[in-house]
Design an enzyme around this catalytic site. Structure first.
Site, PDB file in Angstrom:
ATOM      1  N   ARG A 272       0.866  -1.044  -0.063  1.00  0.00           N
ATOM      2  CA  ARG A 272       0.123  -0.005  -0.002  1.00  0.00           C
ATOM      3  C   ARG A 272       0.804   1.324  -0.018  1.00  0.00           C
ATOM      4  O   ARG A 272       1.462   1.544   1.114  1.00  0.00           O
ATOM      5  CB  ARG A 272      -0.873  -0.123   1.327  1.00  0.00           C
ATOM      6  CG  ARG A 272      -1.530   1.219   1.601  1.00  0.00           C
ATOM      7  CD  ARG A 272      -2.514   1.160   2.472  1.00  0.00           C
ATOM      8  NE  ARG A 272      -2.179   0.656   3.852  1.00  0.00           N
ATOM      9  CZ  ARG A 272      -1.574   1.210   4.907  1.00  0.00           C
ATOM     10  NH1 ARG A 272      -1.068   2.445   4.520  1.00  0.00           N
ATOM     11  NH2 ARG A 272      -1.059   0.728   5.995  1.00  0.00           N
ATOM     12  N   HIS A 276      -3.288   4.391   5.043  1.00  0.00           N
ATOM     13  CA  HIS A 276      -4.331   3.519   5.261  1.00  0.00           C
ATOM     14  C   HIS A 276      -5.795   3.917   4.695  1.00  0.00           C
ATOM     15  O   HIS A 276      -6.706   3.528   4.096  1.00  0.00           O
ATOM     16  CB  HIS A 276      -4.480   3.186   6.727  1.00  0.00           C
ATOM     17  CG  HIS A 276      -5.835   2.648   6.970  1.00  0.00           C
ATOM     18  ND1 HIS A 276      -5.875   1.318   6.737  1.00  0.00           N
ATOM     19  CD2 HIS A 276      -6.635   2.784   7.588  1.00  0.00           C
ATOM     20  CE1 HIS A 276      -7.182   0.480   7.163  1.00  0.00           C
ATOM     21  NE2 HIS A 276      -7.473   1.736   7.635  1.00  0.00           N
ATOM     22  N   TYR A 285       4.805   5.354  11.145  1.00  0.00           N
ATOM     23  CA  TYR A 285       5.174   3.949  11.231  1.00  0.00           C
ATOM     24  C   TYR A 285       5.865   3.153  10.184  1.00  0.00           C
ATOM     25  O   TYR A 285       6.148   2.044  10.158  1.00  0.00           O
ATOM     26  CB  TYR A 285       3.693   3.072  11.473  1.00  0.00           C
ATOM     27  CG  TYR A 285       2.852   3.127  10.557  1.00  0.00           C
ATOM     28  CD1 TYR A 285       2.766   2.334   9.192  1.00  0.00           C
ATOM     29  CD2 TYR A 285       1.819   4.012  10.485  1.00  0.00           C
ATOM     30  CE1 TYR A 285       1.991   2.494   8.417  1.00  0.00           C
ATOM     31  CE2 TYR A 285       0.959   4.217   9.494  1.00  0.00           C
ATOM     32  CZ  TYR A 285       0.724   3.462   8.496  1.00  0.00           C
ATOM     33  OH  TYR A 285      -0.268   3.500   7.637  1.00  0.00           O
TER      34      TYR A 285
END
Length: 375
Positions: A272, A276, A285
């Protein structure tokens, strides 16, 4: 004297070796768009015309994703989970299906649903905050986009089992993310599918993160594909950024299921590239070097390079795909904001066949409030 223990058991369970995935993800095409050193011997690449169509739909899927992301920033969508970088999984998965087959998507699979042929405006209806999915699942054979992780999987198996019992020549494709494989619904669905020999293919889009949780913190399994073995489900893993491999492996699984050979679990390794959702900051992160490494393995450019090397993709093909993508984006921009929006009073429709006195009173209160706002 023979005993029961001496008699052979009539056990038709498959041998574990028949269920095992390949030790490494299968691929035909490298990140640079060249032939893989060890292409999978048991699979054949799809015809060039199929791959040209895959390229066209992947280009459209990327442009759709870009436009939907822009609409979110403009306030036209309540939320949007980008699928940038996962086009090979999404397009390859749906291209393996026939018209009579069903698709059970997640909230991140809008590009796949558009590639299936649905109206992009209808596909985005749920993400605008509407009360319904925007399209007719029965007519399109596409289940509503599912936001709760993996809850659509038992439904997909139930549909597949019903189709099997009806004798229908149909297969169900169920998408799930890597995070969804940690949910109980995922395991229940695999067990149900195997026991019922349901014609369903589970396609895991392992994009390496469940929101901000990396794969290493989710599972100690060698690969997510191994999770099918304990349930008696044949499994495989594939390079999810190589649409040649995705189409080859998924098509084989779909046709095996259609022929009555039961379910299959496929893990597609992808990434990805974006956050998100539009509300996420992935810099918290993961590091940019990781993103750049995966972005360099772009599935669209990989396929284009490979096809051009075979004389199977012309500049006219590339221009036509881009033109179609821009036309879809322009049409989406024009139509996404033309409706009048939902009627708040619809909140009270279809609750009871005969509305209760309390419901009628609540409706009158809302009507009065809406009227006061207009004055």
């Amino acid at each position: 004297m023979t005993t029961l223990a001496d008699e052979p058991l009539n056990d038709l369970r498959p041998l574990p070796q028949a269920l095992l995935p390949s030790p490494l993800p299968l691929r035909f095409v490298t990140e640079a768009g060249t032939d893989a050193d060890s292409p999978p011997p048991d699979f054949a690449p799809p015809p060039h015309d199929t791959l040209r169509e895959a390229y066209r739909r992947m280009v459209i899927a990327r442009r759709f994703d870009e436009q939907a992301s822009a609409l979110t920033r403009q306030g036209q969508l309540a939320v949007y989970p980008s699928s940038r970088g996962q086009e090979a999984c999404q397009v390859g998965g749906v291209l393996a299906l026939r018209r009579q087959d069903w698709l059970f998507p997640t909230y991140r699979d809008t590009a796949a649903v558009v590639a299936r042929g649905l109206d992009p405006v209808e596909v985005l209806t749920l993400l605008r905050g509407d009360r319904h999915c925007g399209y007719d699942p029965a007519a399109t054979r596409v289940a509503p986009l599912c936001t709760p992780l993996a809850t659509q999987l038992p439904h997909a198996v139930g549909m597949a089992d019903a189709l099997r019992r009806q004798g229908a020549d149909s297969v169900v494709m169920a998408f799930v993310g890597d995070g969804g494989t940690s949910e109980g619904d995922f395991h229940e669905a695999l067990n149900f599918a195997a026991v019922r020999n349901a014609p369903v293919v589970f396609l895991i889009q392992n994009n390496q993160y469940a929101i901000s949780v990396p794969l290493a913190d989710q599972t100690a399994a060698p690969a997510l594909a191994y999770k099918g073995i304990g349930y008696g489900v044949r499994s495989e893993q594939v390079d999810g950024n190589d649409v040649v491999a995705v189409l080859s492996v998924v098509t084989e699984a779909v046709e095996r299921a259609r022929a009555g050979h039961g379910p299959c679990l496929i893990e597609a390794h992808t990434y990805r590239v974006s956050g998100h959702t539009n509300a996420d900051d992935p810099r918290r992160y993961r590091d940019e070097a990781e993103v750049r490494r995966w972005a360099a393995a772009d599935p669209i450019e990989r396929l284009a390079t490979w096809l051009r090397g075979r004389g199977a993709l012309s500049e006219q093909d590339i221009d036509a795909a881009r033109t179609a993508a821009e036309a879809l984006a322009a049409d989406l921009r024009t139509r996404i904001g033309t409706d009048s929006g939902p009627d708040p009073l619809e909140l009270f429709d279809h609750v009871y066949a005969e509305p209760t006195s309390q419901l009628q009173e609540q409706r009158r209160q809302l009507e009065a409030e809406l009227k006061a706002r207009q004055e």
